[in-house]
Scaffold this motif. Structure first.
Motif, PDB file in Angstrom:
ATOM      1  N   ASP A 236       0.823  -1.212   0.000  1.00 49.00           N
ATOM      2  CA  ASP A 236       0.000   0.000   0.000  1.00 49.00           C
ATOM      3  C   ASP A 236       0.858   1.263   0.000  1.00 49.00           C
ATOM      4  OD1 ASP A 236      -2.286  -1.522   0.004  1.00 49.00           O
ATOM      5  OD2 ASP A 236      -2.476  -1.535   2.190  1.00 49.00           O
ATOM      6  N   LEU A 239       2.429   1.851  -3.591  1.00 40.12           N
ATOM      7  CA  LEU A 239       1.524   1.994  -4.739  1.00 40.12           C
ATOM      8  C   LEU A 239       1.622   3.353  -5.430  1.00 40.12           C
ATOM      9  CD1 LEU A 239      -1.742   0.120  -3.675  1.00 40.12           C
ATOM     10  CD2 LEU A 239      -0.199  -0.449  -5.538  1.00 40.12           C
ATOM     11  N   GLU A 243       2.520   4.897 -10.291  1.00 42.89           N
ATOM     12  CA  GLU A 243       1.825   5.736 -11.251  1.00 42.89           C
ATOM     13  C   GLU A 243       2.793   6.470 -12.174  1.00 42.89           C
ATOM     14  OE1 GLU A 243      -0.925   8.264  -9.302  1.00 42.89           O
ATOM     15  OE2 GLU A 243      -1.867   6.660  -8.129  1.00 42.89           O
ATOM     16  N   ARG A 374      -6.084  -3.148  -7.962  1.00 45.58           N
ATOM     17  CA  ARG A 374      -6.163  -1.946  -7.127  1.00 45.58           C
ATOM     18  C   ARG A 374      -7.336  -1.112  -7.624  1.00 45.58           C
ATOM     19  NH1 ARG A 374      -2.320   3.414  -6.993  1.00 45.58           N
ATOM     20  NH2 ARG A 374      -3.236   4.365  -5.145  1.00 45.58           N
ATOM     21  N   TRP A 375      -8.329  -0.902  -6.751  1.00 46.70           N
ATOM     22  CA  TRP A 375      -9.545  -0.188  -7.119  1.00 46.70           C
ATOM     23  C   TRP A 375      -9.336   1.325  -7.021  1.00 46.70           C
ATOM     24  CZ3 TRP A 375     -12.701  -3.497  -9.287  1.00 46.70           C
ATOM     25  CH2 TRP A 375     -12.684  -4.824  -8.889  1.00 46.70           C
ATOM     26  N   ARG A 380      -7.394  -2.978  -2.314  1.00 47.80           N
ATOM     27  CA  ARG A 380      -6.729  -3.954  -3.165  1.00 47.80           C
ATOM     28  C   ARG A 380      -7.292  -5.337  -2.860  1.00 47.80           C
ATOM     29  NH1 ARG A 380      -2.411  -6.860  -2.163  1.00 47.80           N
ATOM     30  NH2 ARG A 380      -2.091  -5.728  -0.227  1.00 47.80           N
ATOM     31  N   ALA A 416      -0.161  -2.089 -13.259  1.00 46.23           N
ATOM     32  CA  ALA A 416       0.265  -1.103 -12.254  1.00 46.23           C
ATOM     33  C   ALA A 416       1.759  -0.891 -12.345  1.00 46.23           C
ATOM     34  CB  ALA A 416      -0.137  -1.564 -10.860  1.00 46.23           C
ATOM     35  N   MET A 439      -0.138  -7.099 -10.983  1.00 42.45           N
ATOM     36  CA  MET A 439      -1.125  -6.190 -10.402  1.00 42.45           C
ATOM     37  C   MET A 439      -1.631  -5.247 -11.479  1.00 42.45           C
ATOM     38  SD  MET A 439      -0.770  -3.469  -7.260  1.00 42.45           S
ATOM     39  CE  MET A 439      -0.751  -4.745  -6.019  1.00 42.45           C
ATOM     40  N   GLN A 441      -4.438  -1.837 -12.263  1.00 45.26           N
ATOM     41  CA  GLN A 441      -5.048  -0.686 -11.600  1.00 45.26           C
ATOM     42  C   GLN A 441      -6.281  -0.254 -12.369  1.00 45.26           C
ATOM     43  OE1 GLN A 441      -2.312   2.457 -10.895  1.00 45.26           O
ATOM     44  NE2 GLN A 441      -3.637   3.533  -9.482  1.00 45.26           N
ATOM     45  N   ARG A 443      -9.041   2.639 -13.047  1.00 40.25           N
ATOM     46  CA  ARG A 443      -9.241   4.079 -12.903  1.00 40.25           C
ATOM     47  C   ARG A 443     -10.487   4.492 -13.670  1.00 40.25           C
ATOM     48  NH1 ARG A 443      -3.240   6.680 -14.000  1.00 40.25           N
ATOM     49  NH2 ARG A 443      -2.228   5.925 -12.110  1.00 40.25           N
TER      50      ARG A 443
END
Length: 445
Positions: A236, A239, A243, A374-375, A380, A416, A439, A441, A443
């Protein structure tokens, strides 16, 4: 003369007669301590007829009962028998009669050097992770700069158990390992080395072990955390660094967010006065995520506040009213209302998407894989798929879990990692899309 002194010494300790003392000393090669041990182990001779008297109390004496066998003491081993192979004598530990017979087993070194860790010993539980960069710190920083990845630094203390727990519990975590391999260059050292001590001094670190995220372009410390960190908690924390990479234009956003997270003042207490209470870890992470989401929302919105989207101008002069534009706007509103009425309800969309989801394979299935999601809220979850399942299964999973998506709000799914493109080919398999055991992501656009 020496034998005479040994004989007198033995008789003085045991009180045995000369014959018994001579027998014991000869059996022990005239070693008084060994002879004393053998004497007390074998027991003193009973007086003649003692056994008969004892037996006579329990049963009548018979003429054909033989006399008891005499006690014998013999040497069972030669003079050159290794002392560590001599057994216990009559249940008495040999260390009471002999010196150096029992040898303590060498202590097991659980924390062997990570270079020499055996795969079968306890030390294998605490060995350094396989994705650790081999080389110096400057080499790791240069490699991270070349690859466009963040530098993840772990400085340990060899005598601090938290350091070994990081190797055993945190760095061995499968999901965390995949994240670190794909987005970071991981470098581990300890303060027993000159380089480890220099890094500890240059970054002004306190207690060890410590985990840091370093910008390879500037060498600046963006994040640090001391002590043991659970793998889920560390995922966490890391994360936000997925990006943007250090070379991306948005990299300064991460540094700014982390700086605000460290310098954020505590909320005002009751009565309006500023409170000096330090934020907890969860509060710091929540504030950083909220700041990042606000910045993303501000950047995505290009419409100034208060602007009108009706498509026609409003004026007080009735002569300037465009009646055709008004009727066109009314017609569009009616079409949108009709489309909304025919549109399935969000609950129906979510139920249909859940029904299309493939069943989760068993852990023993050779073709199974796990995908971490990952929402948009930052939460997650993980789910099992087959590697041959398509990206459409991920879209169905999002539609079945998020009501906003079921209501028609556009969303994207991407790996991700910095610079990852959205997964637009819904017919591609998870393995071909590169998200099997990885993983992704989610969005909202």
């Amino acid at each position: 003369a020496d034998h005479g002194e040994a004989l007198a010494h033995f008789i003085g300790i045991t009180g045995a007669d000369d014959a018994k003392a001579l027998q014991m000393l000869e059996a022990a090669d005239w070693n008084v301590e060994t002879a004393v041990g053998l004497f007390f182990a074998s027991g003193p001779d009973e007086p003649a007829g003692g056994s008969r008297q004892s037996g006579a109390q329990h049963a009548p004496m018979e003429d054909d009962v033989r006399a008891p066998m005499p006690t014998k003491v013999e040497r069972l081993y030669g003079d050159h028998m290794p002392s560590d192979r001599m057994p216990m004598s009559m249940g008495v530990p040999l260390q009471y009669g002999m010196r150096g017979v029992q040898r303590a087993a060498p202590p097991v070194d659980v924390f062997k050097d990570k270079e020499e860790a055996s795969s079968s010993g306890l030390s294998s539980l605490f060995k350094a992770p396989a994705f650790c960069f081999h080389g110096g710190f400057e080499m790791a920083k240069a490699y991270a700069m070349e690859e466009g990845k963040w530098l993840l630094l772990n400085i340990q203390h060899p005598h601090e158990f938290s350091s070994h727990r990081l190797n055993r519990d945190t760095w061995s975590h499968e999901a965390l390992g995949e994240m670190v391999r794909g987005n970071f260059v991981f470098y581990q050292t300890d303060d027993s080395t000159e380089e480890g001590r220099k890094l500890q001094a240059s970054y002004r670190l306190g207690g060890l072990p410590v985990i840091l995220v370093i910008d390879p372009l500037t060498g600046a410390k963006l994040f640090d955390r001391s002590g043991f960190v659970e793998p889920d908690r560390l995922i966490d924390i890391l994360l936000p660094f997925l990006e943007h990479g250090p070379k991306d234009p948005g990299a300064h956003q991460i540094a700014h967010t982390m700086s605000l997270k460290r310098k954020a003042p505590a909320p005002a207490g009751a009565g309006g006065s500023a409170s000096a209470r330090a934020l907890t870890e969860d509060e710091e992470l929540a504030r950083a995520i909220a700041m990042s989401m606000e910045q993303d929302a501000a950047g995505a919105s290009g419409k100034p506040a208060g602007s009108s989207g009706s498509g026609y101008a409003s004026d007080n002069d009735d002569d300037d009213i465009d009646e055709a534009a008004i009727w066109e706007a009314i017609r569009k509103q009616e079409q949108e209302a009709a489309a909304a009425a025919s549109k399935p309800k969000p609950e129906e969309v979510m139920a249909a998407a859940a029904a299309r989801l493939p069943a989760e394979p068993g852990s023993s299935d050779a073709g199974a894989c796990r995908v971490a999601i990952r929402w948009p809220s930052g939460e997650r979850t993980q789910r099992s798929f087959l590697k041959t399942d398509t990206v459409q299964a991920l879209h169905d999973l999002v539609l079945s879990k998020l009501q906003d998506a079921a209501e028609g709000k556009a969303f994207t799914i991407a790996a991700a990692m910095p610079g990852a493109q959205p997964l637009t080919d819904v017919g591609a398999t998870l393995e071909a899309a590169g998200v099997a055991n990885a993983m992704v992501q989610v969005r909202f656009s």
